[in-house]
Scaffold this motif. Structure first.
Motif, PDB file in Angstrom:
ATOM      1  N   THR A 239      16.550 -32.511  29.228  1.00  0.00           N
ATOM      2  CA  THR A 239      15.193 -32.490  30.248  1.00  0.00           C
ATOM      3  C   THR A 239      14.335 -32.078  29.445  1.00  0.00           C
ATOM      4  OG1 THR A 239      16.928 -31.364  31.825  1.00  0.00           O
ATOM      5  CG2 THR A 239      14.095 -31.311  31.929  1.00  0.00           C
ATOM      6  N   MET A 240      14.382 -31.359  28.168  1.00  0.00           N
ATOM      7  CA  MET A 240      13.891 -30.860  26.836  1.00  0.00           C
ATOM      8  C   MET A 240      13.060 -32.183  26.218  1.00  0.00           C
ATOM      9  SD  MET A 240      12.743 -28.604  28.052  1.00  0.00           S
ATOM     10  CE  MET A 240      11.146 -27.903  27.162  1.00  0.00           C
ATOM     11  N   ASN A 241      14.534 -33.193  25.729  1.00  0.00           N
ATOM     12  CA  ASN A 241      14.354 -34.768  24.837  1.00  0.00           C
ATOM     13  C   ASN A 241      13.651 -35.378  25.327  1.00  0.00           C
ATOM     14  OD1 ASN A 241      15.019 -33.480  21.802  1.00  0.00           O
ATOM     15  ND2 ASN A 241      16.942 -32.393  23.347  1.00  0.00           N
ATOM     16  N   LEU A 242      14.243 -34.916  26.968  1.00  0.00           N
ATOM     17  CA  LEU A 242      13.188 -36.145  27.780  1.00  0.00           C
ATOM     18  C   LEU A 242      11.777 -36.073  27.826  1.00  0.00           C
ATOM     19  CD1 LEU A 242      14.399 -37.448  31.438  1.00  0.00           C
ATOM     20  CD2 LEU A 242      11.876 -37.142  30.944  1.00  0.00           C
ATOM     21  N   SER A 303       6.930 -28.357  36.150  1.00  0.00           N
ATOM     22  CA  SER A 303       7.346 -29.911  36.786  1.00  0.00           C
ATOM     23  C   SER A 303       7.065 -30.364  38.204  1.00  0.00           C
ATOM     24  CB  SER A 303       8.834 -30.616  36.085  1.00  0.00           C
ATOM     25  OG  SER A 303       9.508 -30.176  34.969  1.00  0.00           O
ATOM     26  N   LEU A 304       6.855 -29.538  38.690  1.00  0.00           N
ATOM     27  CA  LEU A 304       6.406 -30.144  40.077  1.00  0.00           C
ATOM     28  C   LEU A 304       4.232 -30.489  40.251  1.00  0.00           C
ATOM     29  CD1 LEU A 304       8.578 -28.208  42.672  1.00  0.00           C
ATOM     30  CD2 LEU A 304       9.127 -30.467  42.336  1.00  0.00           C
ATOM     31  N   VAL A 305       4.186 -29.263  39.766  1.00  0.00           N
ATOM     32  CA  VAL A 305       2.540 -29.896  39.143  1.00  0.00           C
ATOM     33  C   VAL A 305       2.447 -30.646  38.689  1.00  0.00           C
ATOM     34  CG1 VAL A 305       0.647 -28.641  37.885  1.00  0.00           C
ATOM     35  CG2 VAL A 305       2.337 -26.897  39.359  1.00  0.00           C
ATOM     36  N   LEU A 306       2.507 -31.231  37.483  1.00  0.00           N
ATOM     37  CA  LEU A 306       2.393 -32.173  36.606  1.00  0.00           C
ATOM     38  C   LEU A 306       2.735 -33.964  37.753  1.00  0.00           C
ATOM     39  CD1 LEU A 306       4.173 -30.855  33.508  1.00  0.00           C
ATOM     40  CD2 LEU A 306       1.847 -31.758  33.387  1.00  0.00           C
ATOM     41  N   ALA A 307       3.648 -33.440  38.311  1.00  0.00           N
ATOM     42  CA  ALA A 307       4.272 -35.052  39.073  1.00  0.00           C
ATOM     43  C   ALA A 307       2.841 -35.146  40.225  1.00  0.00           C
ATOM     44  CB  ALA A 307       5.307 -35.017  40.253  1.00  0.00           C
ATOM     45  N   TYR A 376      14.393 -41.221  29.924  1.00  0.00           N
ATOM     46  CA  TYR A 376      13.328 -42.019  30.626  1.00  0.00           C
ATOM     47  C   TYR A 376      13.386 -42.843  29.962  1.00  0.00           C
ATOM     48  CZ  TYR A 376       8.734 -41.229  30.075  1.00  0.00           C
ATOM     49  OH  TYR A 376       7.532 -41.589  30.554  1.00  0.00           O
ATOM     50  N   SER A 377      14.084 -44.107  28.651  1.00  0.00           N
ATOM     51  CA  SER A 377      13.632 -45.494  28.540  1.00  0.00           C
ATOM     52  C   SER A 377      14.477 -46.394  29.928  1.00  0.00           C
ATOM     53  CB  SER A 377      14.722 -45.403  27.551  1.00  0.00           C
ATOM     54  OG  SER A 377      15.483 -45.411  27.544  1.00  0.00           O
ATOM     55  N   ALA A 378      15.293 -45.140  30.194  1.00  0.00           N
ATOM     56  CA  ALA A 378      16.517 -46.321  31.966  1.00  0.00           C
ATOM     57  C   ALA A 378      14.728 -46.265  33.047  1.00  0.00           C
ATOM     58  CB  ALA A 378      17.224 -45.136  31.781  1.00  0.00           C
ATOM     59  N   CYS A 379      14.363 -44.925  32.912  1.00  0.00           N
ATOM     60  CA  CYS A 379      13.294 -44.985  33.766  1.00  0.00           C
ATOM     61  C   CYS A 379      12.103 -45.603  33.277  1.00  0.00           C
ATOM     62  CB  CYS A 379      12.888 -43.590  33.712  1.00  0.00           C
ATOM     63  SG  CYS A 379      13.370 -42.301  34.271  1.00  0.00           S
ATOM     64  N   ARG A 405       5.224 -41.597  34.763  1.00  0.00           N
ATOM     65  CA  ARG A 405       5.141 -40.273  35.155  1.00  0.00           C
ATOM     66  C   ARG A 405       6.416 -39.827  36.181  1.00  0.00           C
ATOM     67  NH1 ARG A 405       0.958 -39.034  40.955  1.00  0.00           N
ATOM     68  NH2 ARG A 405       0.045 -40.743  40.104  1.00  0.00           N
ATOM     69  N   TYR A 406       6.743 -40.300  36.959  1.00  0.00           N
ATOM     70  CA  TYR A 406       7.647 -39.909  37.691  1.00  0.00           C
ATOM     71  C   TYR A 406       8.781 -39.324  36.290  1.00  0.00           C
ATOM     72  CZ  TYR A 406       4.712 -40.363  42.070  1.00  0.00           C
ATOM     73  OH  TYR A 406       3.755 -40.547  42.725  1.00  0.00           O
ATOM     74  N   GLY A 407       8.951 -40.039  35.419  1.00  0.00           N
ATOM     75  CA  GLY A 407      10.356 -39.671  34.672  1.00  0.00           C
ATOM     76  C   GLY A 407       9.472 -38.300  34.007  1.00  0.00           C
ATOM     77  N   PHE A 408       8.672 -38.817  33.558  1.00  0.00           N
ATOM     78  CA  PHE A 408       7.928 -37.187  32.916  1.00  0.00           C
ATOM     79  C   PHE A 408       8.658 -36.342  33.329  1.00  0.00           C
ATOM     80  CE2 PHE A 408       4.400 -34.599  31.448  1.00  0.00           C
ATOM     81  CZ  PHE A 408       5.247 -34.112  30.397  1.00  0.00           C
ATOM     82  N   THR A 409       8.295 -36.028  34.854  1.00  0.00           N
ATOM     83  CA  THR A 409       7.719 -34.794  36.334  1.00  0.00           C
ATOM     84  C   THR A 409       9.457 -34.828  36.938  1.00  0.00           C
ATOM     85  OG1 THR A 409       6.187 -36.262  37.546  1.00  0.00           O
ATOM     86  CG2 THR A 409       5.016 -35.248  36.229  1.00  0.00           C
TER      87      THR A 409
END
Length: 443
Positions: A239-242, A303-307, A376-379, A405-409
């Motif tokens: 999660t953190m590295n993503l 994460s939900l706020v960032l979404a 994340y690259s797969a997203c 956006r959603y890959g990050f959140t």
């Protein structure tokens, strides 16, 4: 357990060793995927594999290094010889970004992958032995948290400074000389860390293993508490590295300004630095397990706020990243101070296997470091993200922007929820926390 209190003359140089570790983790971790896709024109699928495959090799390398570290401790009384060999990682660090100018696409990805394999091997020699130190010492439950608290403040500061400085140093055209200066700092810090390990061993020598008592990887693998703790930490590491790998994309394609990468990194890392000492105090009152579960829940909320994306406004998004930074401090501090608790609870078999425990632990960490950017690259690939070279502007599709956006959140929120479920299987802390305050009351 003992009530030994470690002196600052040992704590400070030991913690300084994490400056180099922070540089190695941060600069490639945050910028290497972006460097591949947006500077070297490597397609996201290929870029993800170039980072994934070398790091997956660490699943084998780190436990093997742990066994060698244990053997060095048994024969020579310390682990510092292997740590010295690990300092050669400075050469691999420079090679990662010294890609010949005529290499682009897949050939550039191969260059980076080879440099990453060499760097990970050397780095593991240092990291495994360094992180085995708390388990080698004759200290108790809360002093392990204090020791790792100092270390985590330093590594978080170094991650913050490296994350802020790297874009400024590199600019649009990274130079070998710029990264060479970072590499020299990395190497110098690692040497100071070796001095700190030696002082800690003199200040609080651990109990020697019983004659003829053998440990090894099987001792760690059979430890139910260690398996639960490691499984959760692996998910957290993914999660953190993503999140770190995704920050440059979120800044450029969601917020519209690549310069905001530095702002996001600072908003994430600065609260982590400031709140680490507070988390040490919280752990004394609530215990490490409860503190960790609370931090993981806070991260999911952020994460939900960032979404909500750019429409939520930059101040709210920065506040959400800061929430995640506060949680990140605990998610680094608590598990790392819980590993020596597990080793101590395993008795003599754990004592002689500390390197093997740590090798498996850092293998999980390295695997998370590989899988995070790959996920994340797969997203990005699923969304149709188009790679480009430095200075080239590419218009991304709506699907690619949604993936950014959603890959990050939302994806990190799902992974962290899984980590919470796994972490609840760890039960050792319930006993350790109730016993420890009486044992270390004099602290």
């Amino acid at each position: 357990m003992t009530n030994v209190r470690l002196p600052l003359r040992a704590l400070i140089p030991f913690s300084a060793g994490s400056i180099g570790m922070g540089i190695w983790v941060t600069v490639p971790g945050i910028f290497l995927l972006y460097f591949l896709t947006d500077v070297l024109a490597v397609p996201p699928q290929v870029a993800g594999l170039a980072l994934l495959l070398p790091n997956v090799a660490d699943i084998v390398v780190h436990p093997w290094v742990g066994r060698i570290s244990d053997a060095g401790l048994a024969s020579g009384g310390h682990r510092r010889q292997l740590m010295m060999a690990g300092c050669v990682v400075v050469l691999a660090f420079v090679a990662l970004f010294a890609v010949p100018s005529d290499l682009h696409g897949t050939t550039a990805a191969i260059w980076v992958a080879v440099a990453l394999v060499a760097g990970n091997l050397l780095y593991s020699c240092y990291q495994v032995s360094y992180l085995a130190t708390p388990a080698d010492l004759g200290i108790g439950y809360h002093e392990r948290t204090r020791l790792m608290g100092y270390r985590n403040v330093v590594i978080t500061v170094s991650v913050l400074l490296a994350g802020v400085a790297a874009p400024v140093v590199a600019g649009d055209d990274p130079g070998v000389g710029d990264y060479m200066r970072m590499a020299l700092l990395l190497g110098a810090a690692m040497l100071v860390g070796i001095t700190g390990v030696a002082r800690l061993n003199r200040a609080a020598p651990g109990t020697p293993a019983e004659p003829g008592h053998r440990g090894g990887l099987l001792v760690a693998l059979r430890d139910r508490q260690f398996r639960a703790l490691t499984a959760s930490y692996l998910t957290v590491a993914i999660t953190m590295n993503l999140v770190l790998a995704a920050m440059p994309y979120f800044a450029e394609y969601e917020l519209g300004r690549s310069a905001l990468t530095t702002v996001l990194i600072a908003a994430f890392m600065a609260p982590a630095v400031l709140t680490t000492p507070l988390w040490v105090l919280v752990a004394r009152r609530l215990g490490k397990q409860r503190s960790l579960l609370a931090a993981q829940a806070v991260f999911v909320a952020g994460s939900l706020v960032l979404a909500l994306g750019a429409g939520a406004g930059l101040p709210l998004l920065i506040a959400a990243v800061a929430m995640q930074g506060v949680a990140f401090a605990a998610m680094q501090l608590m598990p790392l101070s819980m590993v020596p608790d597990v080793i101590a609870a395993a008795g003599s078999a754990g004592t002689v296997s500390a390197g093997s425990y740590t090798g498996l632990w850092t293998a999980a960490e390295a695997t998370g470091g590989a899988l995070g950017p790959y996920v994340y690259s797969a997203c990005l690939a699923a969304g149709g993200f188009v790679a480009s070279t430095a200075g080239e502007h590419t218009t991304q599709s709506s699907g690619a922007l949604a993936a950014v956006r959603y890959g990050f959140t939302l994806v990190p929120a799902v992974f962290m929820t899984i980590a919470i479920a796994l972490q609840r299987r760890y039960t050792l802390d319930k006993r350790a926390h109730t016993v420890a305050p009486r044992v270390v009351a004099q602290e």
